[in-house]
Structure formats: C-alpha cells, structure tokens
Design a protein around this motif. Structure first.
Motif, short mmCIF file in Angstrom:
data_model
loop_
_atom_site.label_atom_id
_atom_site.label_comp_id
_atom_site.label_asym_id
_atom_site.label_seq_id
_atom_site.Cartn_x
_atom_site.Cartn_y
_atom_site.Cartn_z
N GLN A 56 5.90 7.58 9.43
CA GLN A 56 5.49 6.63 8.31
C GLN A 56 6.38 7.13 6.97
N THR A 57 6.84 6.27 6.10
CA THR A 57 7.26 6.88 4.85
C THR A 57 6.15 6.79 3.88
N ALA A 58 6.15 7.81 2.87
CA ALA A 58 5.19 8.29 1.94
C ALA A 58 6.24 8.25 0.39
N LEU A 59 5.51 7.73 -0.66
CA LEU A 59 6.09 7.96 -1.85
C LEU A 59 5.87 9.06 -2.47
N THR A 60 6.88 9.66 -3.40
CA THR A 60 6.61 10.87 -4.20
C THR A 60 5.33 10.75 -4.74
N GLN A 61 5.14 9.59 -5.26
CA GLN A 61 3.81 9.31 -6.28
C GLN A 61 2.64 9.79 -5.59
#
Length: 300
Positions: free
Chosen positions: A119-124
């Motif tokens: 799963q990808t996760a945003l820096t935010q």
C-alpha cells in the motif's frame, strides 16, 4: 490510497465509534473490580460472538470456502487476542492512559499496509501520524512531578495495536467481497465458543456469577462485549469499506480524548502535559485526513 473526501456518513460513524470505544477502557476498569483479566476477556468475546448470531444465520451461506481461514484470522487478531491483551494491561494502567496507547494503531496500520500489502502512503499522512504519536508520548509520560515513567504493561497495548493493524489491512485487501455485518458476526462467532469453553471450564465463573456483588462488574463487561465489541466492529468494518484503512484507523486518535475525560470523571489525575498531548493528537487527525477536495465516488 485515494484523495477522495470521505462522505459525511463516514465521519459520523467515526465519531460514534470514538465514543463507544473511548468508553470501553472505563468498562474494562469496572469489570476488573470483580473478575480476573482472562475472565473479562472471555466474557467479552463470548457475549459479542453470540449476540450477533441471530442476525448472521442467513449470511453463513454467503461465506465461501476460501473465506473461512481469513475470517478466523480476523476473529483472532481483530478481537480475541487484543481483548486479552487489554484486560491484562489495565491491571497496571489507568483507563485514560490505555486509551492513549491505543493511538499506536494508525502507525502499525501504515507500516503493515506498506510492507505486507504494498500500500502507498502520502508523506502528509506519515507526518500526521508522527504528530499524533508525539501527542501520545506526551500523554503517556505525564506525571505530577514531570519525570519520565515507563510501564512495561504498555507493551501489551502496543502488541494489541499491531493486531489491529493486521486486521484492518486483512479486511480491506483480502475480504472485499463480504459485508461488514458478515465479517464481524462470523469472525466473532468463530472465536466465541473457545472463549466460552475457557470461561466455564478453566475459571470459577459459574460459581462467581451467583454473587450479587459481581453483577455490576458483569454488567459492565456485557455492555463492553455487546456494544463495545459487536456493535462497534460492525460500524468499524462499515467505515473501512466506505473509505480507507488510514481514515478508519484515525478513530484511535479520538478515542484517547473520550477515555481521558471519562477517566478524569472517575477520579484519575489530569496534568497540563496531557492537555498538550491532546492538542497534538487532534492536529495529527486533521493533517492525516486533509485531502484535496474531490467528489466522493460511493460506487468504488
């Protein structure tokens, strides 16, 4: 991961979930006044598993052979194991602090989602979780003297949050074709018999329950099981399917607020450092869930 704005229904359910689960720590505290941690956990799981049975009988037909092992895993890591971990942890931790430690769930969810489920996760989102965790540390280390204090029983809560992170990702990525009530009811029912057998065979529960002074602790545990576990998990799994794992796990940022307020009302201390921690947690929730405003697609 999507940048769509969660629907109002998801936010309302998230708030209700925070109220229900935030009060669960106080219910555990009251239940431990009359029963041992293992008894409390067994009563909680057994009551939660059997109360939903009338509503899921027809839903067993929708469960395919490849679902069973996954649902057993959901029952174990999402309910059974954490119930025991929380019960034993609260023999040495205040209810408010336990609620705060539960905030590690979003971090566990993100890490497990990235490592095991690609799963990808945003820096935010990472930034929001980190701020929330800073708030958690402020709350956990708060004392009247201002000195740092570490309680090893807190590691039991960390282990429980790892279970929750696994469970959240398992539901989202491997059981997308089953409804929330089916997932909750069937998974709880699969582990409930083991909890009931343990309660009746390995503990003196049958003899204890006849004593009137134990009825209040028992009532607290039953409310914990029926409302705080069964009903809450239906709501939880519904929000998972409406949004995404990070949004749903953010409920654990709101839970400490409810838990701390109830703890204070029950006589637990509150320090200025805890106030700063609460502010940090709320900031983390806002940052982790702030997204570009796009129309939400309910048919995804």
């Amino acid at each position: 991961m999507t940048n769509e704005v969660p629907p109002l229904k998801a936010w309302l359910l998230l708030g209700l979930l925070a109220l229900i689960w935030g009060s669960s720590f106080l219910l555990i505290k009251k239940g431990l006044l009359g029963f041992t941690p293992d008894q409390l956990a067994a009563i909680r799981i057994a009551s939660a598993g059997f109360v939903l049975l009338p509503f899921i009988l027809k839903r067993f037909q929708t469960v395919q052979p490849h679902h069973w092992l996954k649902l057993i895993c959901v029952g174990l890591v999402g309910s059974f194991i954490p119930a025991f971990l929380f019960a034993f942890a609260q023999t040495e931790l205040p209810s408010g602090v336990t609620g705060v430690l539960n905030t590690f769930t979003p971090l566990a969810t993100l890490i497990i989602g990235v490592i095991l489920f690609k799963q990808t996760a945003l820096t935010q989102q990472w930034f929001g979780v980190i701020i929330g965790l800073i708030g958690t540390l402020l709350l956990v280390t708060a004392t009247a003297s201002g000195n740092f204090e570490f309680n090893r029983y807190g590691l039991l809560i960390i282990a429980a949050t790892i279970c929750y992170g696994l469970n959240l990702n398992l539901i989202k990525h491997h059981i997308p074709d089953l409804g929330a009530l089916t997932i909750t009811g069937v998974s709880l029912f699969l582990v409930a018999p083991a909890a009931l057998i343990y309660l009746l065979v390995a503990t003196p529960f049958a003899a204890q329950v006849t004593h009137p002074e134990l009825w209040f602790p028992l009532g607290a545990i039953l409310v914990l099981g029926v409302v705080g576990t069964a009903m809450a998990l239906v709501i939880f799994n519904t929000v998972v399917k409406l949004t995404d794992t990070t949004f749903t796990s953010s409920v654990t940022y709101l839970i400490p607020i409810v838990a701390l307020i109830l703890g204070i009302l029950d006589g637990e201390p509150f320090f200025l450092q805890q106030g700063f921690g609460l502010a940090a947690i709320l900031s983390g929730v806002w940052i982790a869930n702030k997204r570009k405003r796009q129309p939400f697609n309910a048919q995804r």
